[in-house]
Design a protein around this motif. Structure first.
Motif, PDB file in Angstrom:
ATOM      1  N   UNK A 112       0.790  -1.229   0.000  1.00  0.00           N
ATOM      2  CA  UNK A 112       0.000   0.000   0.000  1.00  0.00           C
ATOM      3  C   UNK A 112       0.828   1.287   0.000  1.00  0.00           C
ATOM      4  N   UNK A 113       2.141   1.166   0.214  1.00  0.00           N
ATOM      5  CA  UNK A 113       2.957   2.377   0.355  1.00  0.00           C
ATOM      6  C   UNK A 113       4.087   2.456  -0.655  1.00  0.00           C
ATOM      7  N   UNK A 114       4.332   3.668  -1.130  1.00  0.00           N
ATOM      8  CA  UNK A 114       5.518   3.918  -1.960  1.00  0.00           C
ATOM      9  C   UNK A 114       6.530   4.556  -1.015  1.00  0.00           C
ATOM     10  N   UNK A 115       7.606   3.823  -0.699  1.00  0.00           N
ATOM     11  CA  UNK A 115       8.572   4.330   0.282  1.00  0.00           C
ATOM     12  C   UNK A 115       9.537   5.335  -0.333  1.00  0.00           C
ATOM     13  N   UNK A 116      10.001   5.026  -1.541  1.00  0.00           N
ATOM     14  CA  UNK A 116      10.927   5.965  -2.179  1.00  0.00           C
ATOM     15  C   UNK A 116      10.940   5.759  -3.690  1.00  0.00           C
ATOM     16  N   UNK A 117      11.304   6.817  -4.413  1.00  0.00           N
ATOM     17  CA  UNK A 117      11.498   6.702  -5.860  1.00  0.00           C
ATOM     18  C   UNK A 117      13.001   6.660  -6.078  1.00  0.00           C
ATOM     19  N   UNK A 118      13.473   5.562  -6.716  1.00  0.00           N
ATOM     20  CA  UNK A 118      14.928   5.394  -6.892  1.00  0.00           C
ATOM     21  C   UNK A 118      15.425   6.167  -8.109  1.00  0.00           C
ATOM     22  N   UNK A 119      14.678   6.050  -9.199  1.00  0.00           N
ATOM     23  CA  UNK A 119      15.173   6.607 -10.456  1.00  0.00           C
ATOM     24  C   UNK A 119      13.998   6.795 -11.422  1.00  0.00           C
TER      25      UNK A 119
END
Lengths: 138, 423
Positions: free
Chosen positions: A31-38
């Motif tokens: 349910x969560x987007x923790x981080x955008x890498x690229x």
């Protein structure tokens, strides 16, 4: 996971097809987007409408510009690849592929959509895409 | 006990499609039917009967032999198909959606739930109204009786008017509900909503967490009206709401009709998603996909804690193996058994940890004054008092409270003492 979206599948007034493929690599759970890498975009303009083969090629090129893209599952909205089954798209792309099914996956695909659409609008206004895998003008 | 009406289940599958007949049987039994037969066919849709003519004959014979009262299709039926099939079978023919509506109608207790069911029924009928009236004028058939007296236009218009009227009433109920929610938030309560596929054990978990008697039934959709109870999380009171369960292939109009109930989930500070972990992994994944779709559709953006329920049926080792396979589909997972109480303490701890993002530590200093006593008492009600030190000069308290009530505490104390937010 890597969320993918393709904007500009329809013909422009001059009859050309200006497609933008955007990829967003992100760390997620259900349910969560923790981080955008690229992120990366691939821009292409062709006189012919897209087909499955060209779309897969363009997505592959956009993925090539991402860091460690081959380690993650590529996710797109159902319909992005003409309703083809996941296994077929996966075989053509050469990486694991699935259609979005969780809240977080949909959110990352939505990010890719916003990116692709934003670039599409920018290109339409005559802006040059500086950091992208620029395709051939066709 | 009176005899239950007998039902025959039918499903037409396209190539590569998975059967949902088991779930249809569960639904039919929940609606009070005795399932006397199941038929499946792999083929493209027939415009007249949905299934093939040979299969129609086979089922018609079965219906007569077993004296069945109804035929229930897994596939959505067009009015003309239901009309033709009713003619062949001699009994009423309904589809999965009508069956769900029947269950909802049986379960609805509150005014709101009853209105929502009515609205769903009318929304289902509206696009079919014209065709149904025209068919009913041709000949009497089970399930089409009484419609022949209407004119198609007028009947359609009547449905539209009824929909508008019910929607107006529901908007008023929604406004009242919003006010109630606002009031609860002002009191400093965080709102937690139970969500999940039907029959996952939400009501049992609600009962276990709150020690209250909530209606629990093995049947599907036993909860249609929302129930709210206080849940004590180690001194923090939060409000826990039980809501209607989800089901696969739920049409958009049905979700829309239950918008005000589902809104409760969308507005929650935390969603407690309950999953039946005792089922086959593929089945768990299918049901989880449905939950993700519905939660996304209603716009849930609050944190989600996933309770993998019914570990008592499979054991911890298998539950942990399944959890490993579900990693990408769940958030904050905890394995539990609502029935036996296993894992409930860990679940409460997880809820507390996730909800703590809304909590603030506040230091309050009050003078030795009779008025301070009532403030101290109210602070005990509003949050968790971590420390309370009395001296000749007055009292110093460290309180963990919802960020929503910090302003209220400041207003309550005014010039009497000091309030400092620590983190």
């Amino acid at each position: 996971m890597v969320g993918v979206d393709i904007s500009g599948r329809h013909a422009e007034e001059d009859g050309r097809y200006n497609r933008i493929t955007a990829c967003v690599s992100a760390e997620v759970d259900g349910f969560n987007v923790f981080s955008v890498r690229d992120v990366n975009v691939f821009v292409v303009s062709t006189p012919e409408p897209p087909n499955l083969r060209t779309l897969v090629e363009e997505v592959s090129k956009a993925l090539n510009g991402l860091d460690k893209a081959e380690e993650f599952t590529v996710v797109a909205e159902p319909g992005e690849f003409f309703g083809e089954p996941e296994w077929r798209v996966s075989a053509l792309l050469g990486v694991p592929f699935k259609y979005a099914e969780t809240v977080a996956e949909r959110e990352v695909v939505q990010m890719a959509h916003k990116l692709a659409y934003g670039v599409y609008k920018g290109v339409k206004m005559g802006l040059k895409v500086a950091r992208s895998s620029q395709g051939s003008p066709g | 006990m009176p005899d239950r009406p007998k039902a025959v289940l039918v499903e037409r599958l396209e190539w590569g499609q998975e059967s949902r007949l088991d779930e249809l049987e569960q639904l039919a039994e929940s609606a009070g039917y005795e399932v006397v037969g199941r038929f499946k066919q792999l083929r493209h849709e027939d415009p007249k009967y949905n299934i093939g003519r040979g299969k129609v004959k086979e089922i018609a014979e079965f219906v007569r032999e077993h004296d069945a009262d109804k035929v229930i299709f897994e596939n959505e039926l067009k009015p003309v198909q239901a009309f033709n099939l009713a003619g062949e079978f001699g009994v009423e023919v309904i589809d999965r959606f009508q069956l769900i509506l029947e269950i909802f109608a049986q379960r609805a207790r509150t005014k709101e739930a009853k209105l929502q069911v009515k609205l769903a029924r009318l929304k289902y009928e509206l696009p079919r109204a014209r065709e149904m009236v025209n068919l009913a004028k041709k000949e009497e058939r089970p399930g089409f009786r009484g419609l022949g007296k209407y004119e198609a236009d007028k009947y359609e218009e009547m449905i539209r008017r009824k929909i508008a009227k019910i929607e107006k009433k529901l908007r008023q109920i929604e406004r009242d509900r919003k006010l109630k929610r606002k009031h609860r938030r002002r009191l400093g309560f965080e709102l937690v909503t139970l969500a999940g596929y039907t029959c996952a054990g939400k009501s049992t978990l609600m009962r276990r967490l709150t020690d209250e008697k909530v209606h629990v039934d093995e049947k599907m959709f036993s909860t249609l009206d929302t129930t709210t109870r206080v849940l004590n999380l180690d001194g923090h009171k939060v409000l826990l709401t039980d809501t209607v369960g989800f089901v696969d292939n739920l049409p958009h109009w049905l979700v829309e009709s239950f918008k005000s109930t589902l809104e409760e989930t969308a507005q929650a500070d935390l969603v407690l998603l309950v999953v039946d972990v005792s089922e086959e992994l593929s089945e768990i994944k299918r049901k989880l996909r449905v939950c993700h779709r519905v939660l996304d559709e209603i716009g849930v953006r609050s944190p989600v804690v996933t309770a993998l329920n019914k570990v008592d049926l499979i054991g911890w080792e298998e539950a942990e193996r399944k959890l490993e396979a579900l990693q990408g589909m769940v958030s904050h997972p905890v394995i539990i058994s609502a029935k036996t109480g296993e894992g409930i303490d860990e679940l409460k701890e997880r809820l507390r940890a996730v909800l703590s993002r809304y909590w603030r530590n506040v230091r309050v200093r009050l003078p030795a004054d009779p008025r301070s006593m009532s403030v101290v008492s109210r602070l005990h009600d509003m949050g968790k008092v971590l420390d309370e030190r009395w001296s000749e000069d007055g009292v110093e308290l460290y309180v963990e409270v919802s960020e929503k009530v910090v302003g209220r505490i400041k207003g309550m104390i005014e010039d009497m003492g000091e309030v400092e937010v620590l983190d």
